[in-house]
Design an enzyme around this catalytic site. Sequence first.
Site, PDB file in Angstrom:
ATOM      1  N   LYS A  13      80.577  36.429  56.607  1.00  0.00           N
ATOM      2  CA  LYS A  13      79.552  36.673  55.596  1.00  0.00           C
ATOM      3  C   LYS A  13      78.629  37.830  55.971  1.00  0.00           C
ATOM      4  O   LYS A  13      78.355  38.697  55.165  1.00  0.00           O
ATOM      5  CB  LYS A  13      78.684  35.422  55.366  1.00  0.00           C
ATOM      6  CG  LYS A  13      79.410  34.249  54.766  1.00  0.00           C
ATOM      7  CD  LYS A  13      78.435  33.110  54.480  1.00  0.00           C
ATOM      8  CE  LYS A  13      77.710  32.612  55.708  1.00  0.00           C
ATOM      9  NZ  LYS A  13      78.537  31.805  56.604  1.00  0.00           N
ATOM     10  N   ARG A  88      71.690  26.550  51.259  1.00  0.00           N
ATOM     11  CA  ARG A  88      72.681  25.721  51.962  1.00  0.00           C
ATOM     12  C   ARG A  88      72.556  24.248  51.647  1.00  0.00           C
ATOM     13  O   ARG A  88      73.355  23.450  52.151  1.00  0.00           O
ATOM     14  CB  ARG A  88      72.515  25.870  53.476  1.00  0.00           C
ATOM     15  CG  ARG A  88      72.886  27.217  53.983  1.00  0.00           C
ATOM     16  CD  ARG A  88      73.124  27.152  55.481  1.00  0.00           C
ATOM     17  NE  ARG A  88      73.007  28.489  56.008  1.00  0.00           N
ATOM     18  CZ  ARG A  88      73.667  28.939  57.053  1.00  0.00           C
ATOM     19  NH1 ARG A  88      74.469  28.167  57.719  1.00  0.00           N
ATOM     20  NH2 ARG A  88      73.517  30.175  57.460  1.00  0.00           N
ATOM     21  N   ARG A 127      83.618  35.764  69.260  1.00  0.00           N
ATOM     22  CA  ARG A 127      82.271  36.341  69.188  1.00  0.00           C
ATOM     23  C   ARG A 127      81.418  35.830  70.346  1.00  0.00           C
ATOM     24  O   ARG A 127      80.621  36.567  70.919  1.00  0.00           O
ATOM     25  CB  ARG A 127      81.621  35.993  67.845  1.00  0.00           C
ATOM     26  CG  ARG A 127      80.258  36.616  67.669  1.00  0.00           C
ATOM     27  CD  ARG A 127      79.743  36.509  66.258  1.00  0.00           C
ATOM     28  NE  ARG A 127      79.202  35.199  65.949  1.00  0.00           N
ATOM     29  CZ  ARG A 127      78.790  34.816  64.741  1.00  0.00           C
ATOM     30  NH1 ARG A 127      78.876  35.638  63.733  1.00  0.00           N
ATOM     31  NH2 ARG A 127      78.306  33.621  64.543  1.00  0.00           N
ATOM     32  N   ARG A 133      76.022  34.842  71.365  1.00  0.00           N
ATOM     33  CA  ARG A 133      75.013  34.202  70.516  1.00  0.00           C
ATOM     34  C   ARG A 133      74.831  32.765  70.961  1.00  0.00           C
ATOM     35  O   ARG A 133      75.803  32.059  71.214  1.00  0.00           O
ATOM     36  CB  ARG A 133      75.480  34.264  69.054  1.00  0.00           C
ATOM     37  CG  ARG A 133      74.387  34.697  68.112  1.00  0.00           C
ATOM     38  CD  ARG A 133      74.936  34.861  66.729  1.00  0.00           C
ATOM     39  NE  ARG A 133      74.971  33.605  66.009  1.00  0.00           N
ATOM     40  CZ  ARG A 133      75.212  33.522  64.698  1.00  0.00           C
ATOM     41  NH1 ARG A 133      75.459  34.612  64.017  1.00  0.00           N
ATOM     42  NH2 ARG A 133      75.220  32.358  64.100  1.00  0.00           N
ATOM     43  N   ARG A 144      78.327  23.052  63.568  1.00  0.00           N
ATOM     44  CA  ARG A 144      78.026  23.936  62.435  1.00  0.00           C
ATOM     45  C   ARG A 144      79.087  23.821  61.333  1.00  0.00           C
ATOM     46  O   ARG A 144      78.768  23.835  60.155  1.00  0.00           O
ATOM     47  CB  ARG A 144      77.901  25.383  62.913  1.00  0.00           C
ATOM     48  CG  ARG A 144      76.537  25.642  63.572  1.00  0.00           C
ATOM     49  CD  ARG A 144      76.560  26.826  64.507  1.00  0.00           C
ATOM     50  NE  ARG A 144      76.899  28.073  63.860  1.00  0.00           N
ATOM     51  CZ  ARG A 144      77.509  29.088  64.473  1.00  0.00           C
ATOM     52  NH1 ARG A 144      77.856  28.994  65.737  1.00  0.00           N
ATOM     53  NH2 ARG A 144      77.764  30.188  63.823  1.00  0.00           N
TER      54      ARG A 144
HETATM   55  P1  ADP Z   1      76.469  30.823  60.575  1.00  0.00           P
HETATM   56  O1  ADP Z   1      76.707  30.917  59.103  1.00  0.00           O
HETATM   57  O2  ADP Z   1      77.536  31.491  61.390  1.00  0.00           O
HETATM   58  O3  ADP Z   1      76.149  29.442  61.045  1.00  0.00           O
HETATM   59  P2  ADP Z   1      73.846  32.075  60.310  1.00  0.00           P
HETATM   60  O4  ADP Z   1      73.417  33.279  61.050  1.00  0.00           O
HETATM   61  O5  ADP Z   1      73.961  32.182  58.828  1.00  0.00           O
HETATM   62  O6  ADP Z   1      75.224  31.688  60.979  1.00  0.00           O
HETATM   63  O7  ADP Z   1      72.874  30.846  60.626  1.00  0.00           O
HETATM   64  C1  ADP Z   1      72.595  30.469  61.942  1.00  0.00           C
HETATM   65  C2  ADP Z   1      71.697  29.235  61.969  1.00  0.00           C
HETATM   66  O8  ADP Z   1      70.444  29.516  61.307  1.00  0.00           O
HETATM   67  C3  ADP Z   1      72.229  27.991  61.245  1.00  0.00           C
HETATM   68  O9  ADP Z   1      73.137  27.251  62.045  1.00  0.00           O
HETATM   69  C4  ADP Z   1      70.906  27.237  60.971  1.00  0.00           C
HETATM   70  O10 ADP Z   1      70.413  26.602  62.115  1.00  0.00           O
HETATM   71  C5  ADP Z   1      69.938  28.355  60.614  1.00  0.00           C
HETATM   72  N1  ADP Z   1      69.942  28.633  59.157  1.00  0.00           N
HETATM   73  C6  ADP Z   1      70.381  29.767  58.551  1.00  0.00           C
HETATM   74  N2  ADP Z   1      70.245  29.687  57.218  1.00  0.00           N
HETATM   75  C7  ADP Z   1      69.728  28.464  56.948  1.00  0.00           C
HETATM   76  C8  ADP Z   1      69.362  27.767  55.757  1.00  0.00           C
HETATM   77  N3  ADP Z   1      69.523  28.319  54.538  1.00  0.00           N
HETATM   78  N4  ADP Z   1      68.859  26.514  55.867  1.00  0.00           N
HETATM   79  C9  ADP Z   1      68.678  25.954  57.058  1.00  0.00           C
HETATM   80  N5  ADP Z   1      69.006  26.534  58.232  1.00  0.00           N
HETATM   81  C10 ADP Z   1      69.515  27.782  58.190  1.00  0.00           C
END
Ligand code: ADP
Length: 199
Positions: A13, A88, A127, A133, A144
Amino acid sequence: MRLLIMGPPGAGKGTQAARISQHYGIPAVSTGDIFRSMKTADTPLAQQVRAIMDSGGYISDEITNQIVADRLAQGDCVRGFLLDGYPRTPAQVKSLDGFLEGRGEHLDAVISLVADEDEVVSRLLKRAATEGRADDKEDTIRVRQQVYAEQTAPLLKLFADRGLLVEVDGLGPVAEVSERLFAALDARMRPASVLTADG
Ligand code: ADP
């Protein structure tokens, strides 16, 4: 153009969001990036964000909704935006709906970047080895994926019911996936009259 990009962690994404942003000249707003930049601060909120992210869970809807509303209210988002990683949860959908309604705006499309679980897990492990990360550890990756499947994947149906979903295969070289995305979005944004003329 107001877009969302959804898909499991590891679907690509963020990579595609940056390319879409450049191609269409709209800002890409990533909640993951916002939280990652927040978590380094020395504040109780940052500590909380750090602990939740590193465990693979979701930050609370209340905090997330507020942060996104503040970001979308900034001037560069007036002509459009691409949201990556938001909404989400059902509560986040509701908050976004309310925000857009209040401004007389609507979403144009919701991209679903499709990739199967084996592929995304192997990408995330790769990654982990190169970028390090904090949430790319094997246990956290599984959490996740599970949280995504339980809480976020069901939202795709909701956007499909609204006629907004654009499904694109996320497998293959990055540039190829982008071309697929641009083609799918262009087809969708074409005025109805042109669609009729083309049959
Ligand atoms: P990925 O999609 O690979 O998990 P992201 O960078 O989108 O990675 O998100 C990393 C983390 O940030 C998530 O696992 C969560 O803890 C937090 N996060 C991101 N977006 C949201 C959201 N919309 N609501 C709640 N937590 C979020």
